[in-house]
Design a protein around this motif. Structure first.
Motif, PDB file in Angstrom:
ATOM      1  N   GLY A  67       0.843  -1.198   0.000  1.00 52.28           N
ATOM      2  CA  GLY A  67       0.000   0.000   0.000  1.00 52.28           C
ATOM      3  C   GLY A  67       0.870   1.237   0.000  1.00 52.28           C
ATOM      4  O   GLY A  67       1.591   1.502   0.978  1.00 52.28           O
ATOM      5  N   SER A 243      -2.046  -0.339   7.980  1.00 52.84           N
ATOM      6  CA  SER A 243      -1.055  -0.054   9.045  1.00 52.84           C
ATOM      7  C   SER A 243      -0.825  -1.257   9.959  1.00 52.84           C
ATOM      8  O   SER A 243      -0.812  -1.111  11.185  1.00 52.84           O
ATOM      9  CB  SER A 243      -1.491   1.158   9.879  1.00 52.84           C
ATOM     10  N   LEU A 245       1.837  -2.815  10.659  1.00 56.21           N
ATOM     11  CA  LEU A 245       3.123  -2.799  11.368  1.00 56.21           C
ATOM     12  C   LEU A 245       3.316  -1.517  12.169  1.00 56.21           C
ATOM     13  O   LEU A 245       3.916  -1.527  13.236  1.00 56.21           O
ATOM     14  CB  LEU A 245       4.271  -2.951  10.361  1.00 56.21           C
ATOM     15  N   ARG A 246       2.797  -0.427  11.653  1.00 56.08           N
ATOM     16  CA  ARG A 246       2.951   0.847  12.346  1.00 56.08           C
ATOM     17  C   ARG A 246       2.347   0.775  13.755  1.00 56.08           C
ATOM     18  O   ARG A 246       2.765   1.465  14.669  1.00 56.08           O
ATOM     19  CB  ARG A 246       2.256   1.965  11.547  1.00 56.08           C
ATOM     20  N   THR A 286       7.063  -0.176   3.031  1.00 55.77           N
ATOM     21  CA  THR A 286       8.401   0.063   3.553  1.00 55.77           C
ATOM     22  C   THR A 286       9.189   0.801   2.480  1.00 55.77           C
ATOM     23  O   THR A 286       8.745   0.889   1.326  1.00 55.77           O
ATOM     24  CB  THR A 286       9.095  -1.274   3.910  1.00 55.77           C
ATOM     25  N   HIS A 291      13.108  -5.136   4.042  1.00 48.81           N
ATOM     26  CA  HIS A 291      11.789  -5.198   4.676  1.00 48.81           C
ATOM     27  C   HIS A 291      10.710  -5.633   3.683  1.00 48.81           C
ATOM     28  O   HIS A 291       9.806  -6.380   4.034  1.00 48.81           O
ATOM     29  CB  HIS A 291      11.441  -3.850   5.323  1.00 48.81           C
TER      30      HIS A 291
HETATM   31  N1  LIG Z   1      -7.626   2.992   4.436  1.00 47.65           N
HETATM   32  C1  LIG Z   1      -7.059   3.781   5.340  1.00 47.65           C
HETATM   33  O1  LIG Z   1      -7.722   4.551   6.049  1.00 47.65           O
HETATM   34  C2  LIG Z   1      -5.576   3.716   5.533  1.00 47.65           C
HETATM   35  C3  LIG Z   1      -4.970   4.380   6.613  1.00 47.65           C
HETATM   36  C4  LIG Z   1      -3.601   4.263   6.789  1.00 47.65           C
HETATM   37  C5  LIG Z   1      -2.839   3.514   5.906  1.00 47.65           C
HETATM   38  N2  LIG Z   1      -3.446   2.901   4.842  1.00 47.65           N
HETATM   39  C6  LIG Z   1      -2.656   2.093   3.868  1.00 47.65           C
HETATM   40  O2  LIG Z   1      -1.876   1.150   4.570  1.00 47.65           O
HETATM   41  C7  LIG Z   1      -0.515   1.231   4.117  1.00 47.65           C
HETATM   42  C8  LIG Z   1       0.416   0.784   5.207  1.00 47.65           C
HETATM   43  O3  LIG Z   1       0.206   1.548   6.372  1.00 47.65           O
HETATM   44  P1  LIG Z   1       1.376   2.381   7.101  1.00 47.65           P
HETATM   45  O4  LIG Z   1       2.233   3.060   6.118  1.00 47.65           O
HETATM   46  O5  LIG Z   1       0.690   3.227   8.092  1.00 47.65           O
HETATM   47  O6  LIG Z   1       2.162   1.373   7.934  1.00 47.65           O
HETATM   48  P2  LIG Z   1       2.736  -0.122   7.952  1.00 47.65           P
HETATM   49  O7  LIG Z   1       2.894  -0.685   6.595  1.00 47.65           O
HETATM   50  O8  LIG Z   1       1.965  -0.852   8.957  1.00 47.65           O
HETATM   51  O9  LIG Z   1       4.158   0.168   8.594  1.00 47.65           O
HETATM   52  C9  LIG Z   1       5.113   0.865   7.932  1.00 47.65           C
HETATM   53  C10 LIG Z   1       6.300   1.042   8.872  1.00 47.65           C
HETATM   54  O10 LIG Z   1       6.836  -0.220   9.249  1.00 47.65           O
HETATM   55  C11 LIG Z   1       8.195  -0.295   8.851  1.00 47.65           C
HETATM   56  N3  LIG Z   1       8.416  -1.666   8.339  1.00 47.65           N
HETATM   57  C12 LIG Z   1       7.826  -2.257   7.264  1.00 47.65           C
HETATM   58  N4  LIG Z   1       8.271  -3.525   7.130  1.00 47.65           N
HETATM   59  C13 LIG Z   1       9.149  -3.741   8.141  1.00 47.65           C
HETATM   60  C14 LIG Z   1       9.947  -4.841   8.538  1.00 47.65           C
HETATM   61  N5  LIG Z   1       9.921  -6.000   7.870  1.00 47.65           N
HETATM   62  N6  LIG Z   1      10.760  -4.693   9.631  1.00 47.65           N
HETATM   63  C15 LIG Z   1      10.803  -3.527  10.315  1.00 47.65           C
HETATM   64  N7  LIG Z   1      10.068  -2.458   9.994  1.00 47.65           N
HETATM   65  C16 LIG Z   1       9.243  -2.552   8.905  1.00 47.65           C
HETATM   66  C17 LIG Z   1       8.420   0.783   7.833  1.00 47.65           C
HETATM   67  O11 LIG Z   1       9.681   1.392   7.965  1.00 47.65           O
HETATM   68  P3  LIG Z   1      10.873   1.139   6.891  1.00 47.65           P
HETATM   69  O12 LIG Z   1      10.584   1.981   5.701  1.00 47.65           O
HETATM   70  O13 LIG Z   1      12.084   1.550   7.651  1.00 47.65           O
HETATM   71  O14 LIG Z   1      10.861  -0.331   6.590  1.00 47.65           O
HETATM   72  C18 LIG Z   1       7.361   1.826   8.202  1.00 47.65           C
HETATM   73  O15 LIG Z   1       7.875   2.721   9.152  1.00 47.65           O
HETATM   74  C19 LIG Z   1      -0.365   2.704   3.717  1.00 47.65           C
HETATM   75  O16 LIG Z   1       0.705   2.918   2.882  1.00 47.65           O
HETATM   76  C20 LIG Z   1      -1.705   2.965   3.061  1.00 47.65           C
HETATM   77  O17 LIG Z   1      -1.691   2.531   1.724  1.00 47.65           O
HETATM   78  C21 LIG Z   1      -4.792   2.979   4.652  1.00 47.65           C
END
Ligand SMILES: NC(=O)c1ccc[n+]([C@@H]2O[C@H](COP(=O)([O-])OP(=O)(O)OC[C@H]3O[C@@H](n4cnc5c(N)ncnc54)[C@H](OP(=O)(O)O)[C@@H]3O)[C@@H](O)[C@H]2O)c1
Length: 318
Positions: A67, A243, A245-246, A286, A291
């Motif tokens: 995403g 999210s 992982l966040r 990421t 990652h």
């Molecule tokens: N529908 C909605 O309302 C909504 C809301 C929020 C988000 N989203 C979607 O969900 C997607 C993902 O959410 P997100 O960006 O909030 O967070 P996420 O994917 O849960 O987490 C991203 C974080 O985790 C780290 N990470 C990823 N893989 C890792 C690994 N294997 N080991 C250690 N750290 C790791 C990344 O840092 P590094 O870059 O350092 O790896 C980044 O800081 C978004 O891009 C968006 O498309 C949708």
């Protein structure tokens, strides 16, 4: 992050039936009781991009998705290319991320046949009030996705947020249906829809929402996780976690790390596997090749019932 703060802004406008906005403070408090959700659905093996699962409209949906977050088109090009190299085949290119053109450019440049990719766009039309206004706004959003992604027919289009009332939601859904009837998309989906809002769509007499993208994961409250899974499953709507992982706070992270040691997996891989074991799927992101590789390398082990119960939260010290 613009996307996340936009979420907070928009959630404030949601009706009482909507999901409560996800607050960081709530997330940090963690879990309360063990979840009782049944095991993962049978997954069909895919050649690339990991396994896929059958949606309620009969199509296949890869369980792992990249995403895109909020960054410019150049970064979207770079990270999409990296994700493709690492084997990702399912993409969530939200209009809120503001980089659909960069994403589409990377897809076209990859040379990977379009039918090997699963591409989901999104429409932000929750501010329109009334059936007709929501229909028009959604229609404009669908057109913009088609134009900016420029990858041909989409596999899925998703409403980012529900409208303010039932009539508006019906208009949003009619707008998605029109895109499908016009041949612009195969499957229709929603995000941040409460059970009551899903029911508005289900009673509208049109097609069914296939996926509901929601905040789900180890680190969210156990009760919230269990309720989202139960209510969506009841309606035959697949949950895609956003999210995943966040949300990992220190307690959830150390719990995942402890479990991960037994399987030779990172804490993040354990958190993602927990989602799949619950019968849901995930979209994550990421900026690192390592990652990206880790986040899709979760299919060579299964979490034991004991580890799942532990991760459900009853033993987590948060
Ligand atoms: N529908 C909605 O309302 C909504 C809301 C929020 C988000 N989203 C979607 O969900 C997607 C993902 O959410 P997100 O960006 O909030 O967070 P996420 O994917 O849960 O987490 C991203 C974080 O985790 C780290 N990470 C990823 N893989 C890792 C690994 N294997 N080991 C250690 N750290 C790791 C990344 O840092 P590094 O870059 O350092 O790896 C980044 O800081 C978004 O891009 C968006 O498309 C949708």
């Amino acid at each position: 992050m613009r996307l996340l703060s936009t979420l907070a802004l928009l959630s404030a406008a949601l009706p009482a039936t909507a999901l409560a906005p996800v607050e960081r403070r709530t997330l940090l408090k963690g879990a309360a009781a063990a979840s009782t959700i049944s095991a993962a659905p049978a997954l069909a093996k895919g050649s690339a991009g990991g396994p896929s699962v059958k949606l309620c409209d009969g199509t296949q949906f890869p369980v792992v998705s990249f995403g895109l977050q909020v960054y410019d088109d150049e970064a979207a090009y770079k990270y999409t290319t990296l994700a493709l190299e690492c084997g990702y085949r399912n993409f969530f290119a939200s209009v809120l991320a503001g980089n659909q053109k960069g994403f589409g450019k990377a897809v076209r440049a990859s040379g990977i046949p379009r039918d090997e990719l699963y591409i989901c766009g999104s429409v932000l039309s929750n501010r329109a009030r009334g059936e007709e206004a929501a229909f028009q706004s959604t229609g404009r959003g669908c057109d913009a996705n088609f134009r900016d992604l420029n990858v041909g027919k989409l596999d899925m289009i998703m409403l980012d947020y529900p409208g303010p009332d039932a009539e508006s939601i019906q208009g949003q859904w009619r707008g998605l249906e029109a895109m499908r009837k016009d041949g612009g998309v195969t499957s229709l989906a929603v995000s941040n829809f409460s059970p009551a809002q899903l029911d508005v769509v289900l009673k509208s007499g049109g097609g069914r929402p296939t996926v509901n993208q929601l905040p789900l994961g180890v680190g969210y409250k156990t009760k919230q996780n269990a309720e989202l899974l139960r209510e969506n499953k009841k309606r035959n709507v697949l949950v895609q976690a956003w999210s995943p992982l966040r949300v990992l706070n220190s307690g959830a992270l150390s719990a995942c790390a402890a479990v991960g040691k037994q399987y030779g997996k990172t804490p993040q891989q354990i958190a993602l596997k927990w989602i799949l074991a619950k019968g849901a799927t995930y979209t994550c992101q990421t900026t690192s090749r390592q990652h990206f590789q880790e986040d899709i390398d979760v299919f060579d082990f299964e979490l034991s019932a004991k580890d799942l119960a532990f991760l459900d939260g009853e033993n987590l010290v948060l």
